[in-house]
Enzyme design. Structure first.
Site, mmCIF file in Angstrom:
data_model
loop_
_atom_site.group_PDB
_atom_site.id
_atom_site.type_symbol
_atom_site.label_atom_id
_atom_site.label_comp_id
_atom_site.label_asym_id
_atom_site.label_seq_id
_atom_site.Cartn_x
_atom_site.Cartn_y
_atom_site.Cartn_z
ATOM 1 N N TYR A 143 -29.793 46.015 -2.696
ATOM 2 C CA TYR A 143 -30.380 46.718 -1.650
ATOM 3 C C TYR A 143 -30.967 45.709 -0.477
ATOM 4 O O TYR A 143 -31.778 44.880 -0.970
ATOM 5 C CB TYR A 143 -31.284 47.387 -2.191
ATOM 6 C CG TYR A 143 -31.988 48.558 -1.111
ATOM 7 C CD1 TYR A 143 -31.511 49.598 -0.630
ATOM 8 C CD2 TYR A 143 -33.578 48.423 -1.087
ATOM 9 C CE1 TYR A 143 -32.125 50.401 0.459
ATOM 10 C CE2 TYR A 143 -34.225 48.868 -0.018
ATOM 11 C CZ TYR A 143 -33.258 49.973 0.692
ATOM 12 O OH TYR A 143 -33.989 50.864 1.600
ATOM 13 N N ASP A 238 -31.805 37.354 0.883
ATOM 14 C CA ASP A 238 -32.574 38.296 1.128
ATOM 15 C C ASP A 238 -33.734 38.111 0.112
ATOM 16 O O ASP A 238 -33.589 38.588 -1.082
ATOM 17 C CB ASP A 238 -31.760 39.713 1.143
ATOM 18 C CG ASP A 238 -32.955 40.763 1.339
ATOM 19 O OD1 ASP A 238 -34.034 40.656 1.590
ATOM 20 O OD2 ASP A 238 -32.514 42.176 1.469
ATOM 21 N N LYS A 266 -42.645 42.170 2.171
ATOM 22 C CA LYS A 266 -43.730 42.416 0.923
ATOM 23 C C LYS A 266 -44.726 41.513 1.025
ATOM 24 O O LYS A 266 -45.730 41.514 1.818
ATOM 25 C CB LYS A 266 -42.560 42.521 -0.274
ATOM 26 C CG LYS A 266 -41.719 43.832 0.043
ATOM 27 C CD LYS A 266 -40.928 44.226 -1.323
ATOM 28 C CE LYS A 266 -40.127 45.289 -1.157
ATOM 29 N NZ LYS A 266 -38.780 45.391 -1.479
HETATM 30 C C1 LIG Z 1 -37.995 46.156 -0.325
HETATM 31 C C2 LIG Z 1 -36.602 45.407 0.114
HETATM 32 C C3 LIG Z 1 -35.966 45.499 1.318
HETATM 33 C C4 LIG Z 1 -36.438 46.567 2.546
HETATM 34 O O1 LIG Z 1 -37.624 46.293 2.682
HETATM 35 P P1 LIG Z 1 -38.492 47.701 3.509
HETATM 36 O O2 LIG Z 1 -40.047 47.067 3.724
HETATM 37 O O3 LIG Z 1 -38.719 48.592 2.491
HETATM 38 O O4 LIG Z 1 -37.664 48.057 4.983
HETATM 39 C C5 LIG Z 1 -35.011 44.755 1.672
HETATM 40 N N1 LIG Z 1 -34.540 43.836 0.884
HETATM 41 C C6 LIG Z 1 -35.042 43.786 -0.242
HETATM 42 C C7 LIG Z 1 -34.348 42.682 -1.299
HETATM 43 C C8 LIG Z 1 -36.123 44.637 -0.805
HETATM 44 O O5 LIG Z 1 -36.520 44.437 -1.985
#
Ligand SMILES: *Cc1c(COP(=O)(O)O)cnc(C)c1O
Length: 428
Positions: A143, A238, A266
């Site tokens: 994701y 990512d 995060k």
């Molecule tokens: C949480 C997450 C996202 C999205 O981040 P948001 O701040 O919720 O838009 C993208 N990539 C990874 C790997 C994530 O864990």
């Protein structure tokens, strides 16, 4: 009498889609009504009815130093008092950029944004601009936020809701996204052969968190790096979840890979909304105003988010922090395995540092297909029993759990005791 949480949820459902501002919060995958939170302190959260929980969700990762850490609160208070936003340059943005560049040698320049979704969308735009290509490659179950190009076979929330793709994503755009199973080097080679010199970017969660925690098999990330290098495809790590989590320098430090671009979020916001994308100067210098690729944000580099992020990173640089997180999470993971074996419930626990997932399956979980074999009904019962005992696990089998520096040995012991009750209830 309904609880305060039940009354709030009934009202919320009339006002907001599904009663929530992000789907997984609705507890659809585990049943029952969601719990509304009133406060958090350290490893604990307390709901509006006064019940406390040891928290292993930690706002889905950001709170690696726990809720309302006194030093983070102090840094935030000082930031609030001096102005919450300027829409102009501020000194601490430069400092946060410096901390990121120091910790991630592959990142030569970085741009702050407001969410992980924004970071991955922007990184893709840069990759497409740099290569003059449109196609991207991603992995099943990974994701990367809710952007159109990336909502193709995405994990966690989407998998839980049973929507392989979301309606509203133009077919023409989805067709530009090539999807390959994670941890499958042969499939990767095939994809690169089939789309020879056509892929602008390959984006990956180097340790997956969004189908539950799934670490890469030996050699997989190396193979991805070699193929992307060979075909001039931009490799995007990512690390929105893994950055400053699996190690201070993220999964790229752990696995010694040099990606072209990295996305963060995060933890770097310390619990406030933030994201970042960065990478090699030759790519990042394409971003406006240095270059022609447009991307902007009214609240980007927000003083509050930057203050909370900087203080969180400062705490994480103190000696022994990651060793302690690792050993404490190891105890919890091992304890779950032992307890499950004792009562005869098939359980596989995957872990990378302080992120982990307990999959209700006897088999190893190395990709989306094997993750999907987990018994989600068993997980739902496990979750609800833990919740009852005052332990807050992710409300879905396919979300990673986290441990913070605020968690104690006592918290882990109490969690294992609650898990023992929950697992006994599942005895076949
Ligand atoms: C949480 C997450 C996202 C999205 O981040 P948001 O701040 O919720 O838009 C993208 N990539 C990874 C790997 C994530 O864990």
């Amino acid at each position: 009498m309904p609880t305060k949480s039940q009354a709030l949820f009934a009202k919320a459902r009339r006002l907001m889609p599904g009663g929530v501002n992000s789907p997984v919060r609705a507890f659809r995958a585990v049943g029952g009504d969601p719990v509304f939170m009133a406060s958090g302190k350290g490893a604990l959260m307390t709901d509006v009815d006064g019940k406390s929980y040891i928290d292993y969700v930690l706002s889905w990762g950001p709170l690696i130093v726990g809720h309302a850490h006194p030093e983070v609160v102090e840094a935030l208070t000082r930031a609030v008092e001096t102005g919450t936003s300027f829409g102009a340059c501020t000194p601490r943005e430069v400092e946060l950029a410096e901390r990121i560049v120091e910790a991630y040698p592959s990142v030569e320049r970085v741009r702050l944004v407001n969410s992980g979704t924004e970071a991955t969308l922007s990184a893709l735009r840069v990759a497409r601009a740099a290569t003059g290509r449109d196609k991207i490659l991603k992995f099943e179950g990974c994701y990367h936020g809710h952007g159109d190009s990336l909502l193709v076979k995405a994990g966690s929330g989407v998998a839980t809701l049973g929507l392989p793709d979301s309606p509203g994503v133009p077919r023409a755009l989805a067709e530009l996204t090539v999807t390959v199973p994670f941890n499958d080097p042969a499939a990767l080679e095939e994809a690169f052969a089939a789309h020879h010199h056509d892929l602008a970017a390959a984006i990956v969660e180097p340790v997956v968190g969004n189908m539950g925690c799934v670490p890469p098999c030996s050699g997989f990330l190396e193979k991805l790096r070699a193929l992307t290098q060979d075909q001039g495809t931009v490799l995007i790590f990512d690390e929105v979840m893994t950055g400053f989590r699996v190690a201070y320098g993220g999964a790229q430090q752990l696995y010694k890979i040099d990606p072209d671009m990295t996305t963060l979020g995060k933890i770097i916001g310390g619990g406030l909304p933030v994201g970042a994308y960065g990478g090699k100067a030759r790519l990042m210098d394409l971003v406006a105003p240095a270059g022609p690729v447009y991307q902007a944000g009214t609240l980007s580099g927000n003083p509050l988010a930057v203050a909370a992020g900087l203080k969180t990173l400062e705490i994480l640089r103190r000696p022994g922090i990651y060793q302690r997180l690792d050993s404490l999470t190891g105890k919890l993971a091992d304890g779950l395995v032992t307890e499950a074996a004792r009562v005869g419930v098939p359980l596989t626990v995957n872990r990378s540092g302080s992120m982990f997932t307990a999959f209700f399956t006897p088999d190893s979980v190395s990709d989306y297909a094997s993750a999907k074999k987990a018994d989600t009904a068993a997980y739902a019962l496990f979750f609800r029993s833990l919740l009852e005992s005052g332990v807050y696990f992710p409300p879905s089998q396919f979300e990673a759990a986290f441990v913070s520096t605020a968690h104690s040995e006592g918290d882990v012991a109490a969690t294992l005791q609650a898990a023992s009750i929950a697992l006994s209830g599942l005895r076949p």
